[in-house]
Design a protein around this motif. Structure first.
Motif, short mmCIF file in Angstrom:
data_model
loop_
_atom_site.label_atom_id
_atom_site.label_comp_id
_atom_site.label_asym_id
_atom_site.label_seq_id
_atom_site.Cartn_x
_atom_site.Cartn_y
_atom_site.Cartn_z
N LYS A 59 0.84 -1.21 0.06
CA LYS A 59 0.11 -0.05 0.02
C LYS A 59 0.78 1.58 -0.04
O LYS A 59 0.30 2.24 -0.65
CB LYS A 59 -1.06 0.03 1.32
N TRP A 60 1.91 1.24 0.69
CA TRP A 60 2.74 2.64 0.93
C TRP A 60 3.57 2.46 -0.31
O TRP A 60 3.61 3.89 -0.73
CB TRP A 60 3.66 2.28 2.18
N LEU A 65 -1.32 -5.37 -5.33
CA LEU A 65 -1.99 -5.91 -4.03
C LEU A 65 -2.03 -7.42 -4.12
O LEU A 65 -3.04 -7.99 -4.63
CB LEU A 65 -3.10 -5.10 -3.73
#
Length: 94
Positions: A59-60, A65
């Motif tokens: 996410k960062w 994903l």
């Protein structure tokens, strides 16, 4: 009463209501099963923690994903692993 009939009646009473006995060295086998259960639970916690950390990293950094599948897989595996005893008791115990 005939002694032979009395002996047969006693034998039949024992056959119809057997008392279960633990097999030899069953305490060691049960201890090994307990250790394996703890290992499975520990590995599930580690897998969920790792997948959660990877999810945060993805996410960062904005990457793809893939970790939500890992979290779901670890959770499903944990449910199956911890319900194994309950399933066996339901199938074999009755």
């Amino acid at each position: 009463m005939n002694p032979l009939l009395a002996a047969g009646s006693d034998l039949l009473a024992q056959l119809q209501n057997p008392s279960p006995l633990a097999p030899p060295a069953s305490d060691k086998i049960l201890q090994m099963v307990r250790y394996l259960t703890w290992f499975i639970l520990l590995s599930g916690v580690v897998a969920i923690t790792y997948a959660g950390g990877k999810f945060a990293w993805e996410k960062w950094t904005g990457g793809g994903l893939e970790s939500p599948k890992m979290v779901a897989g670890a959770m499903i595996g944990g449910v199956v692993a911890t319900s194994g005893g309950t399933i066996m008791n339901a199938v074999v115990g009755s």
